[in-house]
Every structure is written in structure tokens, then in C-alpha cells.
Design a protein around this motif. Structure first.
Motif, short mmCIF file in Angstrom:
data_model
loop_
_atom_site.label_atom_id
_atom_site.label_comp_id
_atom_site.label_asym_id
_atom_site.label_seq_id
_atom_site.Cartn_x
_atom_site.Cartn_y
_atom_site.Cartn_z
N ALA A 1 9.28 -6.33 -3.41
CA ALA A 1 9.60 -6.03 -4.42
C ALA A 1 7.95 -6.00 -5.41
N ALA A 2 7.19 -7.49 -4.97
CA ALA A 2 5.50 -7.99 -6.06
C ALA A 2 4.98 -6.50 -5.59
N GLN A 3 4.95 -5.83 -4.79
CA GLN A 3 4.36 -3.90 -4.51
C GLN A 3 4.89 -3.28 -5.50
N THR A 4 5.94 -2.88 -5.95
CA THR A 4 6.68 -2.50 -6.38
C THR A 4 6.69 -3.11 -7.87
N GLU A 5 6.38 -3.72 -8.26
CA GLU A 5 5.51 -5.01 -9.24
C GLU A 5 4.52 -4.78 -10.04
N GLN A 6 3.53 -3.70 -8.92
CA GLN A 6 2.28 -3.89 -9.23
C GLN A 6 2.53 -2.20 -9.23
N LEU A 7 2.97 -1.20 -8.50
CA LEU A 7 3.58 0.03 -8.37
C LEU A 7 3.39 0.74 -10.21
N ALA A 8 4.51 -0.40 -11.01
CA ALA A 8 5.50 -0.46 -12.17
C ALA A 8 3.86 -0.36 -13.51
N GLU A 9 3.55 -1.34 -12.69
CA GLU A 9 2.28 -1.50 -13.92
C GLU A 9 1.59 -0.77 -13.92
N LEU A 10 1.43 0.71 -12.82
CA LEU A 10 -0.07 2.05 -12.89
C LEU A 10 0.42 2.76 -13.85
N PRO A 11 -0.32 3.30 -14.38
CA PRO A 11 -0.33 4.18 -15.79
C PRO A 11 0.56 5.71 -15.34
N PRO A 12 1.29 6.10 -16.74
CA PRO A 12 1.88 6.67 -15.89
C PRO A 12 1.29 8.60 -15.12
N LEU A 13 1.70 9.14 -14.56
CA LEU A 13 1.14 10.42 -13.72
C LEU A 13 0.40 11.64 -14.77
N PRO A 14 0.83 11.98 -15.88
CA PRO A 14 -0.19 12.18 -16.55
C PRO A 14 -1.42 11.68 -17.01
N VAL A 15 -1.60 10.36 -16.92
CA VAL A 15 -2.77 9.19 -18.32
C VAL A 15 -3.72 9.49 -16.83
N ILE A 16 -2.87 9.36 -14.94
CA ILE A 16 -3.55 9.44 -13.73
C ILE A 16 -4.28 11.00 -13.92
N ARG A 17 -3.49 11.93 -13.76
CA ARG A 17 -4.58 13.29 -13.84
C ARG A 17 -5.47 13.02 -14.74
N GLY A 18 -5.40 12.98 -16.50
CA GLY A 18 -6.36 12.87 -16.66
C GLY A 18 -7.53 12.53 -16.54
N ARG A 19 -7.17 10.86 -16.24
CA ARG A 19 -7.98 9.79 -15.99
C ARG A 19 -9.04 10.60 -14.60
N LEU A 20 -8.68 11.36 -13.57
CA LEU A 20 -9.03 12.17 -12.17
C LEU A 20 -9.99 13.18 -13.30
N LEU A 21 -9.60 13.90 -14.38
CA LEU A 21 -10.00 15.02 -14.45
C LEU A 21 -11.86 14.52 -15.43
N GLY A 22 -11.28 13.63 -15.79
CA GLY A 22 -12.85 13.28 -16.39
C GLY A 22 -13.60 12.19 -15.69
N VAL A 23 -13.15 12.00 -14.69
CA VAL A 23 -14.24 11.69 -13.66
C VAL A 23 -14.77 12.99 -12.33
N LEU A 24 -14.18 14.11 -12.50
CA LEU A 24 -14.68 15.13 -11.57
C LEU A 24 -15.23 15.61 -12.90
N GLN A 25 -15.06 15.49 -14.32
CA GLN A 25 -15.97 15.93 -15.34
C GLN A 25 -17.40 16.04 -15.60
N ALA A 26 -17.06 14.69 -15.05
CA ALA A 26 -18.12 13.70 -15.78
C ALA A 26 -20.00 14.71 -15.45
N PRO A 27 -19.71 14.75 -13.80
CA PRO A 27 -21.21 15.14 -13.19
C PRO A 27 -21.39 16.51 -13.85
N ALA A 28 -20.57 17.35 -13.76
CA ALA A 28 -20.57 18.32 -13.88
C ALA A 28 -21.16 18.30 -15.67
N ARG A 29 -20.59 17.74 -16.91
CA ARG A 29 -21.38 17.67 -18.15
C ARG A 29 -22.93 17.40 -18.03
#
Length: 178
Positions: free
Chosen positions: A120-148
Motif C-alpha cells: 500500500a505504501a509503495q502504491t501511494e508512492q506510485l500514485a505520486e508519479l507524474p502522468p505518463l505524458p509528462v514523464i515521456r516529455g521529460r525523457l524526451l527533453g533529457v534525450l534532446q539536451a546533448p544534441a541541443r
């Protein structure tokens, strides 16, 4: 009123289909939740691409066993409802946790994400994660940073060479002929 054997078989097949078709599940206890709030939660989870079902404990244990998952520890006693997520389990868990915090009528029992059990405690932590589109956007930003940064360095170097050539040509143009 007792459930007929045929109805139990239908429910088991339905539960098994939900368990096998889900990437993740959030197991809850929901004593005291009124029908209006339950329907609002179901609608919210449906909008997130999931389902929320009140389940019969003995049948959901059988469905988990047949699907090869560990038996849900919280499905032995009390009322049980499960949020089934076809894609974004953190969003489904967050929706359930929001209702749990507002009403106090839902308690998390645990979760399963791609076959792994969480407390249950781990599930609460999981619920605090940002939504999937936000995570994908952040990952894309991290991947694009070296190229920029590489483009910036190359553009800066080219700019410096252009300035040197321009200064040299201006110096040559202004130099006395002779």
C-alpha cells in the motif's frame, strides 16, 4: 442471495480477462463509499483508460492464481475493488488515492505492475508519479539536451570562424595598397 455456479464462472472469466489484459492493478478496500462517489471514481478511471470493479474476494483470488500472479493478500477479508489500468497505472492509482483522501472510505491494499506486487505504501508512492505524458516529455527533453548543446557548440564555433574571416577581410580591405 447466493450466486449461482454459472454466474460465478462468468465472473471468474470476466476477472481473468481483466487481470490478463491489464498492465497494472490497484487493490482497494472501500467500506463506506457511497454510490455517487463510486460512480464518479469509475468515470474518472474510465477516462484514464482503465476500469474500476467491485470484486468477489474468492473469485479474484482464483483469477490471480490462474493468471500466474501471487494471491492478493488483501483479498481475503472485507470489501474489495480493483482499479485495472491498461496503460497508465500511476494515473489510475492517483485517481483512487485522491478519492481515498477526500472521502476516507477507500483504503489502498496494494498494487501489481506488470506482474510485480507492491505494498500500500509503495502504491501511494506510485500514485505520486507524474502522468505518463509528462514523464515521456521529460525523457524526451533529457534525450534532446546533448544534441541541443552540440548544435550550440558547433554554431558558436562557426560564428567565431565567420567573425575572424570577416575581420581579416575588413583588415585586408582597409590596408593601404602597396
Amino acid at each position: 442471495m447466493a450466486i449461482t455456479r454459472k454466474r460465478k464462472e462468468e465472473l471468474l472469466a470476466s476477472y481473468l480477462e481483466l487481470v490478463r489484459g491489464s498492465k497494472g492493478m490497484v487493490l482497494t478496500s472501500f467500506s463506506g463509499l457511497n454510490v455517487k462517489d463510486l460512480e464518479a471514481l469509475r468515470r474518472k478511471i474510465r477516462d484514464l483508460g482503465g476500469d474500476f470493479h467491485v470484486v468477489k474476494n474468492s473469485l479474484i483470488r482464483l483469477a490471480f492464481r490462474e493468471a500466474g500472479l501471487p494471491e492478493p493478500a488483501g483479498a481475503k477479508t472485507g470489501t474489495t475493488a480493483i482499479g485495472f489500468a491498461s496503460e497508465d497505472l500511476p494515473s489510475v492509482a492517483k485517481a483512487i488515492l485522491d478519492v481515498a483522501r477526500q472521502s476516507g472510505a477507500i483504503q489502498l491494499k496494494g498494487a501489481w505492475l506488470e506482474g510485480m506486487a507492491y505494498s500500500a505504501a509503495q502504491t501511494e508512492q506510485l500514485a505520486e508519479l507524474p502522468p505518463l505524458p509528462v514523464i515521456r516529455g521529460r525523457l524526451l527533453g533529457v534525450l534532446q539536451a546533448p544534441a541541443r548543446q552540440l548544435v550550440g557548440v558547433i554554431a558558436g564555433s562557426v560564428r567565431q570562424v565567420v567573425h575572424v574571416i570577416k575581420a581579416y577581410s575588413e583588415k585586408e580591405a582597409n590596408a593601404p595598397a602597396g
